[in-house]
Structures are given as structure tokens and as C-alpha cells.
Design an enzyme around this catalytic site. Sequence first.
Site, mmCIF file in Angstrom:
data_model
loop_
_atom_site.group_PDB
_atom_site.id
_atom_site.type_symbol
_atom_site.label_atom_id
_atom_site.label_comp_id
_atom_site.label_asym_id
_atom_site.label_seq_id
_atom_site.Cartn_x
_atom_site.Cartn_y
_atom_site.Cartn_z
ATOM 1 N N TYR A 1 -3.958 12.754 -0.077
ATOM 2 C CA TYR A 1 -3.995 13.600 -1.277
ATOM 3 C C TYR A 1 -4.322 15.058 -0.928
ATOM 4 O O TYR A 1 -3.991 15.972 -1.680
ATOM 5 C CB TYR A 1 -5.013 13.084 -2.293
ATOM 6 C CG TYR A 1 -4.625 11.788 -2.986
ATOM 7 C CD1 TYR A 1 -3.402 11.176 -2.754
ATOM 8 C CD2 TYR A 1 -5.498 11.178 -3.886
ATOM 9 C CE1 TYR A 1 -3.059 9.987 -3.379
ATOM 10 C CE2 TYR A 1 -5.159 9.993 -4.524
ATOM 11 C CZ TYR A 1 -3.943 9.404 -4.262
ATOM 12 O OH TYR A 1 -3.614 8.223 -4.899
ATOM 13 N N LYS B 1 -4.964 -0.326 6.646
ATOM 14 C CA LYS B 1 -3.663 -0.864 7.041
ATOM 15 C C LYS B 1 -3.520 -0.612 8.540
ATOM 16 O O LYS B 1 -2.597 0.061 9.007
ATOM 17 C CB LYS B 1 -2.546 -0.201 6.218
ATOM 18 C CG LYS B 1 -1.177 -0.819 6.369
ATOM 19 C CD LYS B 1 -0.995 -2.160 5.673
ATOM 20 C CE LYS B 1 0.396 -2.700 5.915
ATOM 21 N NZ LYS B 1 0.622 -4.013 5.260
ATOM 22 N N ASP C 1 -2.673 -4.413 1.297
ATOM 23 C CA ASP C 1 -1.796 -5.243 0.458
ATOM 24 C C ASP C 1 -2.460 -6.582 0.160
ATOM 25 O O ASP C 1 -2.408 -7.076 -0.970
ATOM 26 C CB ASP C 1 -0.398 -5.401 1.089
ATOM 27 C CG ASP C 1 -0.428 -5.778 2.551
ATOM 28 O OD1 ASP C 1 -1.446 -5.531 3.236
ATOM 29 O OD2 ASP C 1 0.574 -6.336 3.027
ATOM 30 N N ASP D 1 -8.151 4.799 -4.662
ATOM 31 C CA ASP D 1 -7.619 5.165 -5.982
ATOM 32 C C ASP D 1 -6.898 3.960 -6.596
ATOM 33 O O ASP D 1 -7.167 3.566 -7.749
ATOM 34 C CB ASP D 1 -6.654 6.344 -5.806
ATOM 35 C CG ASP D 1 -6.141 6.885 -7.125
ATOM 36 O OD1 ASP D 1 -6.753 6.604 -8.171
ATOM 37 O OD2 ASP D 1 -5.116 7.592 -7.116
ATOM 38 N N ASP E 1 -8.673 1.347 -9.571
ATOM 39 C CA ASP E 1 -8.040 1.219 -10.884
ATOM 40 C C ASP E 1 -7.594 -0.227 -11.135
ATOM 41 O O ASP E 1 -7.766 -0.754 -12.243
ATOM 42 C CB ASP E 1 -6.864 2.192 -11.011
ATOM 43 C CG ASP E 1 -7.358 3.614 -11.293
ATOM 44 O OD1 ASP E 1 -8.547 3.773 -11.615
ATOM 45 O OD2 ASP E 1 -6.564 4.555 -11.183
HETATM 46 MG MG LIG Z 1 2.557 -6.882 2.316
HETATM 47 MG MG LIG Z 2 -6.860 6.702 -10.264
#
Ligand SMILES: [Mg+2]
Ligand SMILES: [Mg+2]
Lengths: 354, 354
Positions: B142, B189, B221, B245, B249
Site C-alpha cells: 500500500y 505467503k 489463502d 486488511d 475485514d
Molecule cells: Mg490457494
Molecule cells: Mg479494510
Amino acid sequence: MKLKIAVLSGDGIGPEVTQQAIKVLNAIADKYNHTFEYEKAVVGAIAIDETGNPLPDETLKICADSNAILFGAIGDPKYDNNPSAKVRPEQGLLKLRKSLGLFANIRPLNTYDSLIHKSNLKEEVIKGTDFVIYRELTSGIYFGEKKLSEDGTIASDLCTYTAEEIDRISHLAFKAAQVRRKKLTLVDKANVLESSRLWRKRVTEISKEYSDVKLEFLFVDNAAMQIILNPTQFDVILTENMFGDILSDEASVISGSIGLLASASIGKHAAMFEPIHGSYPQAKGKNIANPLAAVLSAAMLLDHFELYDEAENVRSAVEKSIELNISTPDLNSTNHFSTTNVGNFLRDFILDDE
Amino acid sequence: MKLKIAVLSGDGIGPEVTQQAIKVLNAIADKYNHTFEYEKAVVGAIAIDETGNPLPDETLKICADSNAILFGAIGDPKYDNNPSAKVRPEQGLLKLRKSLGLFANIRPLNTYDSLIHKSNLKEEVIKGTDFVIYRELTSGIYFGEKKLSEDGTIASDLCTYTAEEIDRISHLAFKAAQVRRKKLTLVDKANVLESSRLWRKRVTEISKEYSDVKLEFLFVDNAAMQIILNPTQFDVILTENMFGDILSDEASVISGSIGLLASASIGKHAAMFEPIHGSYPQAKGKNIANPLAAVLSAAMLLDHFELYDEAENVRSAVEKSIELNISTPDLNSTNHFSTTNVGNFLRDFILDDE
Ligand SMILES: [Mg+2]
Ligand SMILES: [Mg+2]
């Protein structure tokens, strides 16, 4: 229609479940007068065992010469538990995707009434869920330049997208929406990321060619909420590689039956169909593995060649088997059926239904 | 303890809910003999209206001179609906985070027995959920370099992390785990991203200083699945900015009461506490907004200064109000209570409990 299909059944339960998918495809070929020719090839652990290479050139050649690839599963504990192993079964799959340019990963998500109670989500929330995720598969941050400073204290990954990479999968996704409920949701983070803004710009531009499809936008963090809050709102979700990785795995929990999920990976000149589940080595050779994800992947193969009635016939057979509880032990804890039994039922259902 | 608290109640329902948080903090100060001094400052739309700047220097100065910041909410439809507006209320919040170096965002997630039925997830899945997400807030993709090629066809975003950025939030997260259930899950990851591998390396190194905390790793994931499949497995989740983030959420849907979620944003010399919910302009001035997220944010403020008993007292009061259905209309559709009523109940509960 005449199709040459490469069969890469792979490791673990891969061969058993793929065999049922072929059984079902043969029933479809009989019933609808198609000719499906199969050519087998090795991939994964079995390919390492036989050739030292998880994706031998011979396999790649067979795939390139085929109209489609039926893929089983990959992975064997003897490699997983050996961190010093230089060649790993999974490399076969990654190399295959790369070599064939499979840039779009497609994952349908839907529920089955008689299995809906297995979900962690409430029935009233998920009933009627029916969407498909189009995930870009060969670009983005997973394939971008990686850097580590010499002293090892600064690391970076670059996320890059080109208009061309965005365009080709976007056209696939819009076309899919046209034969579905005509809604496409682009998931991005365009309020922060430059690459997301390019996605939004290109997809907005391309949407003009598909004026019958309604285009919506959703930030990825909100999408992660909405998939749980209101999964029935979605028809086609289009997104970049990493967002698609995260959201498709999140969405896989909706139905409560991860073992039933199918997928397709599509390129310009190639298309591969595979169940989401792994090689499940503990079940190998026991004739207990659930073949439905492999069979539903075969249905996606039929869809890919616009054999929509045939694909629908396969899905009806699958639904009927679930409804009648003609299922392997993972779905049916009492008087369960074997992998072969389920395949035979599906074949007979398709043929008897004539 | 003596604390100087900057009060940035912001827009919409911000002032009303923040007022109840102050009421509760004053009750705690009375009961436990603390001195909390408040200094008000403007931020957001109200600051633009008064000064033309969503974060005036005066506000920043008051924040810098305080021990902690109580933040309300930001945003006004008159700016949201004006795409040509150059100054936006939200910029006030982003600039505040940046100026004060608030590098760690902390979000607790838990359920309330009497509200558990409101969740989209089944009660047996979420009952007992009690974890906290530590999200890195000032670095990663970001904040990385953004590029767009001159012809507008190639866009990129860079995700960079330094060891120092990883270390400082990791220490906070391990310390939090020590006073909780002593388990920390790093979400990354690392099988694909160089920056994730640096996270894994640093966190593994730092974990040696916290040998009483069990360290686990989860790919992002898989984490997106596990949060729905088995949310009670988590204690402290530590992760980088964008993963945090998305996952925070996603996790906000677990309890079914998004309006009750509190958060903290911590820097080296500053700490800010705010409800997750927005400024909800439709409810402004109606005395119907739910003050519990603001009050629970005040409880996090108490925790931050290691006033654990005091924080627990606030949480007990909140739980009691929910149990007795002394709640605003969002939680209580019949004989509901006003924002002020709920605040008064909490104050009285804390004081009467002496
Ligand atoms: Mg995957
Ligand atoms: Mg958010």
C-alpha cells in the site's frame, strides 16, 4: 465433436478419480455421438519416479497436441517430508501452467441442497449460491521480480500487470457472465494500488463490448466480507492472481463440501481441468476417494467446448447421486459406496436417461 | 495513573459515541483513582469545514502532546458525493497514522453469547472465538512505489519490508500473546513471496525471546479458509499490511455484530483507539448510534497502559448491557435504549459495582 484429451492422472487418488471422470465422459460420448480420444501421460511424483522429471518433455508434448487436459492430483509424502529434495512433484503443475500459458483459473462455487447442512455457514445465507471466480494465473506479484538486499534486511516483491494480461482474462469472464446471470464483479484495491487502477480502467473499457453484462466493483477487503455476508449476490467474480488465490480459497468453504470443487485453467491454445482436492495419499488404492470433483471438472471440459447440454447432463447425474446418497464415505457415513460404484452410477444414470 | 487523552471525535455519530466512551473512562477514573484529562481537537469533515484541512496542525500538536488518542469516526456525504473535492475527510485519518507512525493495527475478535445468533456462521463454529489480529499498518504494497508506463498499458506496485518494520510489530504481537493464550500465528505467503520469507525469518528469530509463546505459520489463502472453518484455533494473528486488511475485514463477520468492533493503532510514541464502524451520517444527532465499539476502544486504551482490571471492568459492563438488552436499536428491535441511556448504564454499572 471429436476431442483429443490428454490424461494426466498424477499421484495418490488422482488415477482412481480420473478413471471415473473418463467413464462419465465415455457415457456422454456414447449418448451424444462424440468421439473422445485419450492419451495418458505422467506428471508429479510418479513422473519423478519414472523419469526424474515432474513434467517430462513427452508429457508436455502430449498436452500440446491435445484439445484439453484432464488432470488428477499431484503430491507424495515421500517428497513432502524430504526438505532437501531438489525436484518436487508440485513443480510439474507450475511448469505445466507456465508452459501452456494457462492464464485464467476458473472456480465455480455452488451448493447442493442435501449437503448444505455440512457448511459452517447458515443454510439461509448460502442457499442458492452460484458464482464463479475468474482468477488471473500467470502474472501479478507471484511472478514479479523478487529482491533481497545483500545484508538480508530488506525484501521486496513487484506486482506488475499489463493491459494485455488483463484484457485476455476479462474477455473470458465477460463471455462467461453472458451465458450466466449477466453480472460481473471486478475485485481490486483501486483506491490504493496502481495495478488495480489499470484493471479497473481496462475492464471498464472492455465492458462496453458486453453491454448486456452489469459491471460492479468491489475492494478486496470488502469482497472478503461480502463472500460470507451475502454469497448469493455474486455471479462472475473477476480478479488478479493473489486476490483470486485468497478469495477462491475463502469461498471454497461456503458449500461445506471442499471435496466436490472443480476447476479449469485456460490458455490461448490449451485448457486443463482438475479437482481442487489434493492427492490424498492415505486413501490411495482403497477405492474410497470421492470422484465427484474430478467428474465435475470433466463437466467443465464439456462446457469449455460449448457442449452445454452434455455438461448439464453430467451435473444432473452428480446431483442425483448426492440426492440418493450414492456417495463415498466422506459424504455418506453409513452404507457408503466405492469410488468405482459412484462412477458406475453416474455412467448408468447418463445412459439410462436417454 | 495520570493520562492526557486527545479526543478526536470527528464526524457523523463520532461525537455521540465518543462522549459515552469518555463517560465510561471517567467512571473508571473515579473508581480506580486515575486522572484522565481530555483535550478536544477537530479531524475529518468538521476540520475541513472549520479550517480547510482534514488534519489541522493544531490537532496534530494536541495528539503529539497526549498519551493517547480517542478517535470517533470520519466522513461526510457532502464530500463523498463530490468526486472533484480535492480535500477529503479520510485524508485526515491517513495523515494522522502516517504523522504519528502508527505502525501496528490491532483488532480483537470475539463473540457475545446473547448476540451469537446474529452471525452468518453457525453457533457451534464460532462459540468461544477470541483472537486478535496484529496488522502492520505503514508499509508493504500500500505504501510501495507505484508506476504507470507512459502509454498507460503497464502498471506496478512494489511491496517492500525491512527487518526493522517487521521486528517492531512482532515484539508487540508476541507480548500480546504472552498475556493471552500464548499462541502466535504468522500469516504470510512464504512459498511465493520474498517479503514473506523475510517476515518468516525475522519472526522465527524474534520468537526465541518469547519461548513461552507457540509460533505457527499459515499461508494467507489457507488463513482465509481457516478463519471460517475453525476460528477458535487462533489467539494472536500477526501479518503484513494488505493480508491484514483482507483478513481483519473477513474476520469482522464472525461475531455477526460489526457495530461492536474496536481497534487500536499503535506507534512508538503514540496510540490511537477507534471503533471500526464509520460515521453513519444518517443517524447523526438522533441519539440512536451504538456506543459499544467506542467504549470497547476505550477499554483497549486501558489495556495499552496495562490497566487490565479497569479494562476488564469496562468489558464486563458492556457484556452486562448486552445480556440485559440495554441496547440501541441495531441490537434491540423492541423497547430499545438511546446512545446516552446505554452510556449511563455502563457508567452506573461500573460505579455501583464497587
Ligand atoms: Mg490457494
Ligand atoms: Mg479494510
